[in-house]
Design a protein around this motif. Structure first.
Motif, mmCIF file in Angstrom:
data_model
loop_
_atom_site.group_PDB
_atom_site.id
_atom_site.type_symbol
_atom_site.label_atom_id
_atom_site.label_comp_id
_atom_site.label_asym_id
_atom_site.label_seq_id
_atom_site.Cartn_x
_atom_site.Cartn_y
_atom_site.Cartn_z
ATOM 1 N N LEU A 1 74.987 -44.176 17.854
ATOM 2 C CA LEU A 1 74.658 -43.005 17.030
ATOM 3 C C LEU A 1 73.287 -42.464 17.408
ATOM 4 O O LEU A 1 73.010 -41.274 17.287
ATOM 5 N N TYR A 2 72.396 -43.392 17.848
ATOM 6 C CA TYR A 2 71.031 -43.012 18.214
ATOM 7 C C TYR A 2 70.562 -44.000 19.266
ATOM 8 O O TYR A 2 71.189 -45.063 19.459
ATOM 9 N N GLU B 1 73.812 -36.634 3.362
ATOM 10 C CA GLU B 1 72.912 -36.274 4.472
ATOM 11 C C GLU B 1 71.688 -35.479 4.024
ATOM 12 O O GLU B 1 70.575 -35.827 4.360
ATOM 13 N N TYR C 1 72.542 -34.264 15.199
ATOM 14 C CA TYR C 1 71.735 -35.477 15.332
ATOM 15 C C TYR C 1 72.501 -36.661 15.906
ATOM 16 O O TYR C 1 71.892 -37.659 16.289
ATOM 17 N N ILE D 1 66.858 -41.269 13.939
ATOM 18 C CA ILE D 1 66.377 -41.718 15.252
ATOM 19 C C ILE D 1 67.020 -40.814 16.303
ATOM 20 O O ILE D 1 68.247 -40.653 16.306
ATOM 21 N N PRO E 1 66.118 -44.251 8.692
ATOM 22 C CA PRO E 1 65.364 -43.223 9.404
ATOM 23 C C PRO E 1 66.244 -42.473 10.399
ATOM 24 O O PRO E 1 67.153 -43.080 10.988
ATOM 25 N N GLY F 1 83.907 -45.019 11.180
ATOM 26 C CA GLY F 1 84.242 -44.345 12.426
ATOM 27 C C GLY F 1 83.951 -42.871 12.372
ATOM 28 O O GLY F 1 83.645 -42.312 11.313
ATOM 29 N N ARG G 1 80.907 -31.424 1.526
ATOM 30 C CA ARG G 1 80.617 -32.863 1.583
ATOM 31 C C ARG G 1 80.415 -33.420 0.168
ATOM 32 O O ARG G 1 80.915 -34.482 -0.172
ATOM 33 N N ARG H 1 77.548 -40.436 3.248
ATOM 34 C CA ARG H 1 76.200 -39.926 2.969
ATOM 35 C C ARG H 1 76.259 -38.418 2.780
ATOM 36 O O ARG H 1 76.938 -37.730 3.565
#
Ligand code: SAM
Length: 355
Positions: A316-317, A171, A77, A242, A240, A116, A191, A169
């Motif tokens: 990132l998005y 995720e 993503y 993206i 969200p 980062g 994680r 996160r």
């Protein structure tokens, strides 16, 4: 069941969550799947009351310094994934980072978040040097790191160098769903182990997930909520999903502001004293996303303190906000926007009450 019955059921579950701070998995699924606009309004009212009870109308700000977009990982993503050959890579020097902190301090920031990609150039030695320099120069500030998965020893060295908080996160809780978002080298279990390690070392820990990530179901979100209850983190960052045009998920639908703010409200009821940002991603998909997030129970905003010339590179998005009210320099305008909805940006480290 009629739509009315369903709404009543969801509203009753929201009340139960508010009262007991506990739901069964099937109840989480129902509260998410069967939500209605009226039930959401009810949720936001309760979430605001809980937030105001613990934190008043204060909003904490964190200065985000995106110090490298090199990354060894290939998350499907993410726009700065290793395989994106078109990403313009950069890393900031220690001097650049300290200059960002100086500017941030002048503007009123008392927490710096160093985020980062997983960049091997930043060995423990280099990163510890940066952290201890910030610690020495800004003893009254909190230092948050968000640099992905590292070993227990590495996290410990960074903590001993002066880092207080860590954002990672999870995720998505579900192993299978995690496997659809990441290459096989990455696992949900590793994680999560990192999060437990961070907690054990003594960090104030933040975790979270994307809302509306590809293939996500209400069951996945239910598991995320159960995981939050178990981990009991000091911070939760959700935003969200993206799409980014140069990733395998370029054509996947994005998450909605509607579900994101609903999840924010639920998190506020589940973890009343948690630090909860209204994220950049939420501000990117809805012009009033920040305000909606705050009015659903969020109490943190993280404007961008990175040098202007690199901001567009930490993509990132698509269309990620990095100027205007997203930029730390525009703090006054952001302050005015928050005042309009009755909230005040404070100059404070903004530690979690959830310690
Ligand atoms: N490398 C660190 C890590 O893995 O935690 C920090 C940087 S990572 C880019 C920060 C967060 O950006 C991720 O945890 C992910 O949730 C979010 N992110 C990445 N790509 C995204 C996308 N396309 N839409 C929304 N959020 C995204």
């Amino acid at each position: 069941m009629t739509p009315n019955d369903r709404e009543q059921k969801v509203t009753a579950l929201i009340d139960k969550l508010c009262l007991t701070r506990k739901l069964k998995r099937s109840e989480w699924v129902t509260i998410i799947r069967e939500r209605t606009p009226a039930a959401a309004e009810h949720l936001f009212e309760l979430a605001r009351a809980v937030r105001i009870h613990h934190y008043g109308h204060d909003i904490y700000i964190r200065g985000l310094i995106e110090f490298t977009n090199y990354c060894r990982n290939d998350c499907y993503y993410c726009g700065i994934r290793k395989s994106n050959a078109n990403a313009l890579r950069y890393r900031l020097s220690k001097e650049d980072i300290l200059t960002c902190c100086e500017e941030g301090y002048r503007l009123g920031f008392r927490t710096f978040v160093l985020q980062g990609g997983e960049d091997g150039w930043f060995t423990d030695e280099r990163l510890c040097d940066i952290v201890s320099s910030i610690r020495a120069q800004f003893p009254d500030c909190a230092i948050t790191l968000s640099v992905g998965e590292r070993s227990y020893d590495s996290y410990k060295r960074l903590y001993d160098a002066g880092a207080d908080r860590y954002l990672l996160r999870h995720e998505t809780y579900d192993e299978k769903h995690y496997g659809r978002l990441h290459p096989p080298q990455l696992s949900a279990s590793h994680r999560k182990q990192c999060l437990w390690n961070l907690k054990k070392i003594g960090y104030q820990v933040g975790t979270g997930f994307m809302v509306g990530s590809p293939y996500q179901t209400p069951e996945n979100l239910a598991d995320d909520m159960l995981f939050l209850a178990k981990l009991n983190p000091q911070m939760v960052g959700i935003g969200p999903f993206i799409p980014h045009h140069e990733t395998p998920f370029a054509r996947m639908p994005g998450g909605t502001a509607e579900l994101t703010v609903y999840m924010l409200g639920l998190i506020r009821l589940l973890l009343p004293r948690v630090l909860l940002p209204a994220t950049t991603a939420l501000g990117t998909i809805a012009e009033d996303g920040r305000e909606k997030g705050i009015l659903a129970g969020a109490n943190v905003i993280m404007p961008n303190l990175s040098p202007a010339q690199v901001r567009k590179k930490y993509l990132l998005y698509d269309n990620k906000l990095c100027t205007g009210d997203e930029a730390a320099e525009s703090l006054n305008h952001l302050r005015e926007r928050m005042e309009k909805i009755g909230y005040h940006i404070t100059v404070s480290r903004g530690d979690s009450l959830n310690i």
